[in-house]
Scaffold this active site. Sequence first.
Site, mmCIF file in Angstrom:
data_model
loop_
_atom_site.group_PDB
_atom_site.id
_atom_site.type_symbol
_atom_site.label_atom_id
_atom_site.label_comp_id
_atom_site.label_asym_id
_atom_site.label_seq_id
_atom_site.Cartn_x
_atom_site.Cartn_y
_atom_site.Cartn_z
ATOM 1 N N ARG A 21 -12.739 3.648 -20.696
ATOM 2 C CA ARG A 21 -13.990 4.421 -20.620
ATOM 3 C C ARG A 21 -13.917 5.669 -21.497
ATOM 4 N NH1 ARG A 21 -13.542 3.382 -14.850
ATOM 5 N NH2 ARG A 21 -14.824 1.566 -14.397
ATOM 6 N N ASN A 41 -4.253 -4.237 -2.029
ATOM 7 C CA ASN A 41 -3.090 -4.551 -1.158
ATOM 8 C C ASN A 41 -3.279 -3.993 0.250
ATOM 9 O OD1 ASN A 41 -2.729 -2.429 -2.909
ATOM 10 N ND2 ASN A 41 -0.709 -3.094 -3.587
ATOM 11 N N CYS A 42 -4.117 -2.955 0.375
ATOM 12 C CA CYS A 42 -4.376 -2.408 1.709
ATOM 13 C C CYS A 42 -5.114 -3.418 2.590
ATOM 14 C CB CYS A 42 -5.210 -1.130 1.606
ATOM 15 S SG CYS A 42 -4.539 0.008 0.392
ATOM 16 N N THR A 273 6.343 11.836 -17.806
ATOM 17 C CA THR A 273 7.767 11.754 -17.479
ATOM 18 C C THR A 273 8.550 12.698 -18.399
ATOM 19 O OG1 THR A 273 8.202 10.024 -19.073
ATOM 20 C CG2 THR A 273 7.472 9.310 -16.887
ATOM 21 N N ALA A 280 3.809 8.262 -15.816
ATOM 22 C CA ALA A 280 4.099 7.379 -14.673
ATOM 23 C C ALA A 280 3.262 7.822 -13.485
ATOM 24 C CB ALA A 280 5.585 7.424 -14.326
ATOM 25 N N GLY A 282 1.709 6.614 -9.220
ATOM 26 C CA GLY A 282 1.747 5.741 -8.038
ATOM 27 C C GLY A 282 3.037 5.823 -7.246
ATOM 28 N N LYS A 434 -19.282 22.180 20.021
ATOM 29 C CA LYS A 434 -17.987 22.652 19.518
ATOM 30 C C LYS A 434 -17.155 21.390 19.290
ATOM 31 C CE LYS A 434 -17.651 25.610 22.931
ATOM 32 N NZ LYS A 434 -17.122 26.471 23.967
HETATM 33 P P1 FAD Z 1 1.273 -1.320 -6.776
HETATM 34 O O1 FAD Z 1 -0.144 -1.305 -6.375
HETATM 35 O O2 FAD Z 1 2.252 -1.885 -5.827
HETATM 36 O O3 FAD Z 1 1.380 -2.074 -8.151
HETATM 37 C C1 FAD Z 1 2.606 -2.216 -8.819
HETATM 38 C C2 FAD Z 1 2.567 -3.486 -9.642
HETATM 39 O O4 FAD Z 1 3.529 -3.394 -10.634
HETATM 40 C C3 FAD Z 1 2.907 -4.719 -8.841
HETATM 41 O O5 FAD Z 1 1.885 -5.666 -8.906
HETATM 42 C C4 FAD Z 1 4.184 -5.232 -9.492
HETATM 43 O O6 FAD Z 1 4.261 -6.640 -9.520
HETATM 44 C C5 FAD Z 1 4.050 -4.674 -10.869
HETATM 45 N N1 FAD Z 1 5.353 -4.525 -11.554
HETATM 46 C C6 FAD Z 1 6.467 -3.920 -11.077
HETATM 47 N N2 FAD Z 1 7.461 -3.970 -11.962
HETATM 48 C C7 FAD Z 1 6.970 -4.627 -13.049
HETATM 49 C C8 FAD Z 1 7.510 -4.983 -14.293
HETATM 50 N N3 FAD Z 1 8.755 -4.685 -14.616
HETATM 51 N N4 FAD Z 1 6.736 -5.658 -15.154
HETATM 52 C C9 FAD Z 1 5.451 -5.974 -14.839
HETATM 53 N N5 FAD Z 1 4.894 -5.650 -13.684
HETATM 54 C C10 FAD Z 1 5.635 -4.987 -12.803
HETATM 55 N N6 FAD Z 1 -2.143 2.736 1.041
HETATM 56 C C11 FAD Z 1 -3.143 3.448 1.610
HETATM 57 O O7 FAD Z 1 -3.428 4.552 1.147
HETATM 58 N N7 FAD Z 1 -3.839 2.941 2.653
HETATM 59 C C12 FAD Z 1 -3.581 1.726 3.175
HETATM 60 O O8 FAD Z 1 -4.237 1.292 4.117
HETATM 61 C C13 FAD Z 1 -2.536 0.970 2.614
HETATM 62 N N8 FAD Z 1 -2.221 -0.243 3.117
HETATM 63 C C14 FAD Z 1 -1.264 -0.982 2.509
HETATM 64 C C15 FAD Z 1 -0.981 -2.245 2.995
HETATM 65 C C16 FAD Z 1 -0.017 -3.015 2.397
HETATM 66 C C17 FAD Z 1 0.283 -4.357 2.934
HETATM 67 C C18 FAD Z 1 0.683 -2.533 1.258
HETATM 68 C C19 FAD Z 1 1.729 -3.362 0.583
HETATM 69 C C20 FAD Z 1 0.431 -1.262 0.776
HETATM 70 C C21 FAD Z 1 -0.549 -0.482 1.382
HETATM 71 N N9 FAD Z 1 -0.844 0.788 0.922
HETATM 72 C C22 FAD Z 1 -1.831 1.518 1.510
HETATM 73 C C23 FAD Z 1 -0.078 1.384 -0.201
HETATM 74 C C24 FAD Z 1 -0.812 1.204 -1.510
HETATM 75 O O9 FAD Z 1 -1.177 -0.108 -1.672
HETATM 76 C C25 FAD Z 1 0.082 1.670 -2.618
HETATM 77 O O10 FAD Z 1 0.355 3.023 -2.415
HETATM 78 C C26 FAD Z 1 -0.529 1.478 -3.974
HETATM 79 O O11 FAD Z 1 -0.842 0.160 -4.201
HETATM 80 C C27 FAD Z 1 0.444 1.975 -5.047
HETATM 81 O O12 FAD Z 1 -0.049 1.677 -6.312
HETATM 82 P P2 FAD Z 1 0.952 1.417 -7.519
HETATM 83 O O13 FAD Z 1 0.127 1.106 -8.719
HETATM 84 O O14 FAD Z 1 1.917 2.495 -7.610
HETATM 85 O O15 FAD Z 1 1.775 0.140 -7.105
#
Ligand code: FAD
Length: 822
Positions: A21, A41-42, A273, A280, A282, A434
């Site tokens: 965007r 994933n949530c 980083t 970086a 998440g 209140k």
């Molecule tokens: P992710 O969303 O986990 O994405 C990381 C991705 O990177 C994955 O798909 C993985 O396969 C990929 N990856 C890793 N290494 C490599 C590599 N070397 N090469 C290519 N790809 C790679 N948070 C809330 O705030 N509320 C909720 O209700 C909540 N419920 C949840 C329920 C579940 C079951 C889970 C698992 C998590 C939940 N969370 C919740 C947490 C939330 O989903 C995460 O905090 C969020 O998804 C983090 O985002 P991210 O991009 O850091 O990682």
Amino acid sequence: MKIIIIGGVAGGATAAARLRRLDEKAEIILFEKDEYVSYANCGLPYHIGGSIQERDELFLQTPEGFKSRFEIDVRVKSEVIAINIERKSVAVRDLKTGTEYEEEYDKLVISTGAKPIKPPISGIENKNIFSLRNVPDMDRIKSFVTEKNAKSAVIVGAGFIGVEMAENLKELGVSVTIVEQADQVMGIVDYPMAAMVHQYLRSRKINLLLKEKITAFDPDGEAVVVKTESQKSIPADMVILSIGVTPESDLAKEAELEIGSLGGIKVNDYMQTSNVDVYAVGDAVEVRNLITGKPALIPLAGPANKQARAAADNIIMGNKRVYKGTIGTSIAKVFDMTVASAGASERLLSQEGIVYKTSISHAGSHAGYYPGALPLTVKINFSPEGKLLGAQVVGFDGVDKRIDLLAQVIRNGGTIYDLQEIEHAYAPPFSSAKDPVNMAGFIAENILTGRVKIIQWDDLWKVDPEAMILDVRTKEEFEFGHIENAINIPLDELRGRLSEIPTHLPVYLYCAVGLRGYTASRILLQHGYTAIYNLSGGYKTYSCVLQDQRTIAGDSIIECDFFPVIRDDGEIKIEPAKKIVVDACGLQCPGPIRELKKNYDGLSVGEQLTIKVTDQAFGQDLNAWCNMVGAKLIDMDQSGGVISATVEKTEAKSLSIPTQGNSMKGSDTKTLIVFSDDLDKALATFVIANGMLAAGKKVSIFFTFWGLSVIKQQNKANVEKDFISKMFGMMLPSHSRKLGLSKINMMGAGSKMMRSVMKDKHIDSLEDLMRQAIEGGAELIACSMSMDVMGIKKEELVEGITIGGVATYLERAEQSNINLFI
Ligand code: FAD
């Protein structure tokens, strides 16, 4: 500019879309090692449980969608295996073909997330052990439950995901045991808040084992046996591991990017980083905890999304957008309960050596006088200067909006005085004038200004044994349960009974939730007492934390399929010809059963009715009632504190006529003898009688001696009496309204209190119960012999009374299999 993103879910997908965007010309490539990108994933636990029925609903975007809408090159099944900082490139393995190649970048975004922790426990690789991180994990769990017809599961770890999985597996009819190493579930809330969750989980028939360390997973045919340090063996069809996550930071570490002390990738305020071209976001990164000011791992979707947006902005526009940090605001649904938290828990504050005070307050989700208010508890942690450091809310309705208000105050560095100022939308169905968050601020101010000194539940055990523990609730509340060694002086009697309270000893006050205790402490302080302490959260918190916190299943799993839905003998539900909905909300036992019976009688065989009840004991009664009358329980559900049950009318149960040697089976008749003229005993009589009538039984109540006062008319009949009869008349209660209590009558004040409490709690009065019994067909028999002795005439008794002697009674008792003497 060529930008590479590693990881295609929360952080990665958000960064990709935002980058596009901002820059239409950039070349953007996203690598994801799994098959899916940009999914919720949530939502995974809720598809397993069935609340999210359509699997497709979980996917927010597809690789094709990314291409057509954003012109982003999404490569799934492509694992980045190395980052070469020098060459500004990544090495990628195509997991479909096994080939490897290199791709250069100008800027790189790492959003690799966090992986579930898998401790080195014997048997951990068992095929029946799962963890839930992504869509394939979800698919595996869901198909295992259905294909293997899993009946039991052990969930290891009671964090948010563990508890969500407990609920969702239970929804599928799986019997669930949670095993947690700590002494509480949901470690981000403080113990008294977790204790409420424990009690609730127990009520939802989840086995809960706390302070239990797993030592092994032993295979057992198709199942697995979970062994614990305390020698427990818990057999289960499946195990879900949910003991936390650890940042996926290996790629970054191998590329010699700086890693923080907690194992996450170190980033600056711009999500950059230690290398200027690598950002970086998440779960993989360490962020600043805004309360402690220190690095923290806070794996939540909201922060991941916001960090991704900031990183994208900084890549395109130069480092301008600062990500300040997070306070870890989070929320979880536990069946009908909601548990939420923001900021620091007591544990974190203690670990960091931050001085704090804490307070618990119980309130209603909205104004108590408007129907449907449900319990809501707010706990706040604050500094001695009043800065709000943490907040937790547990309840059944309106928890989300309270935690959001509290979180904003914490995030903005606000104080408990800011809580008082929060201007909320108020109308009785939504809140109180209140609001509970305002109240939390008022209470905290009273504590800080010394207007009230408080004591926490766990400090009460440490007090001087000579000190007075003073319960200022009513006598009735006290009798239902109180703190050991407590003395009861109800608040309204306190000013007149000051002489009973020592001036030279500390006094620890409590009431139900803290409010009357506060008023009492103000009274005592202003009468010159100095060492007065009010129990924070009152008896509600105290009794909740002191109850057993675990559901002990021993070596076997308790079968527990009561909640939330009962389907009778697995038959397909037949749509009824006529469906009646009976609203019995607000009625107390036996009101709901009586309403049920009244409406059930009007049904034809095969017709159904649904009854809605707020009396939480109803579920148990209903099963028994159905058994007695032969009604078919179609289903029972609990939602938002309201039990909703559907029953179907069947052919009347044929009852065997009692024969000799079998007199206790199947009789349709019950008899009660009322000998007492105590109000409480009379109440018990009619509660039981109405319950029996509601179960379709024939009831005869025989009033003798003092019991005759219960059935005297209120309007005095004009009858001639001799001297002795007049004397009896003067000494005995003249009618039911004059009856006293068998205990704590206090010259009639006790019975008045009892009637007032009953009225407040919408429990029918004695007179109403008596009328209902008569209308329901109960036979009220006055003992002719006692009437004669006491000079009571028929005209003095309520209408419809049968006059009879022992023979009448005996004749009824002969046919009965229950005969109660009251
Ligand atoms: P992710 O969303 O986990 O994405 C990381 C991705 O990177 C994955 O798909 C993985 O396969 C990929 N990856 C890793 N290494 C490599 C590599 N070397 N090469 C290519 N790809 C790679 N948070 C809330 O705030 N509320 C909720 O209700 C909540 N419920 C949840 C329920 C579940 C079951 C889970 C698992 C998590 C939940 N969370 C919740 C947490 C939330 O989903 C995460 O905090 C969020 O998804 C983090 O985002 P991210 O991009 O850091 O990682």
